[in-house]
Motif scaffolding. Sequence first.
Motif, short mmCIF file in Angstrom:
data_model
loop_
_atom_site.label_atom_id
_atom_site.label_comp_id
_atom_site.label_asym_id
_atom_site.label_seq_id
_atom_site.Cartn_x
_atom_site.Cartn_y
_atom_site.Cartn_z
N LYS A 1 84.35 124.47 47.58
CA LYS A 1 83.32 123.73 46.86
C LYS A 1 82.71 122.65 47.76
O LYS A 1 81.49 122.48 47.79
CB LYS A 1 83.93 123.09 45.61
CG LYS A 1 82.93 122.36 44.75
CD LYS A 1 83.59 121.79 43.50
CE LYS A 1 82.59 120.98 42.70
NZ LYS A 1 83.20 120.30 41.56
N ASP B 1 88.79 123.83 46.09
CA ASP B 1 88.18 122.52 46.35
C ASP B 1 87.57 122.46 47.75
O ASP B 1 86.50 121.88 47.94
CB ASP B 1 89.21 121.40 46.17
CG ASP B 1 89.54 121.13 44.71
OD1 ASP B 1 88.74 121.54 43.84
OD2 ASP B 1 90.59 120.51 44.44
N LYS C 1 80.52 124.36 50.41
CA LYS C 1 79.26 124.81 49.82
C LYS C 1 78.30 123.64 49.65
O LYS C 1 77.12 123.74 49.98
CB LYS C 1 79.49 125.50 48.48
CG LYS C 1 78.17 125.96 47.84
CD LYS C 1 78.39 126.68 46.54
CE LYS C 1 77.13 127.12 45.84
NZ LYS C 1 75.85 126.76 46.31
N HIS C 2 78.82 122.51 49.17
CA HIS C 2 77.96 121.33 49.00
C HIS C 2 77.40 120.90 50.35
O HIS C 2 76.20 120.61 50.46
CB HIS C 2 78.73 120.18 48.35
CG HIS C 2 77.85 119.05 47.93
ND1 HIS C 2 77.63 118.73 46.62
CD2 HIS C 2 77.11 118.17 48.64
CE1 HIS C 2 76.80 117.70 46.54
NE2 HIS C 2 76.48 117.33 47.76
#
Length: 125
Positions: free
Chosen positions: A61, A58, A64-65
């Motif tokens: 993620k 998480d 990365k966003h």
Amino acid sequence: MANSTISLRSLLEKEKLNGINFLDWFRNLRIVLKQERKEYVIEEPVPNDPGANVSRADKDKFKKHMDDMVDVGCLILATMTPELQKQHEDMVAYEMIQNLKEIYEGQARQERYETSKALFQCKNE
């Protein structure tokens, strides 16, 4: 960066967003972002920070966003006129797109209506 990425980005470098060309510019932006697998950044609001008590996946993620959001925001700003850059430089990519849609999609709809109306009138004459 792959050669295909460079050549696709040239779509955006040909003509900077000036407002009048929003629909064409936005279509080209989506093509480039789709190829780069970053289209989600302009479609999804900025996620909330997951905090410290979440899984590594998480956290990755979210990171990365955030990284993709910076890349896309810079790409958007780089393909705008200086006047539009000044108006959007303090926004993230998703907010920029939402704002541009609000400003220019209505204008584009009106232009399409006027064009259709003129074509219909010509057809009936």
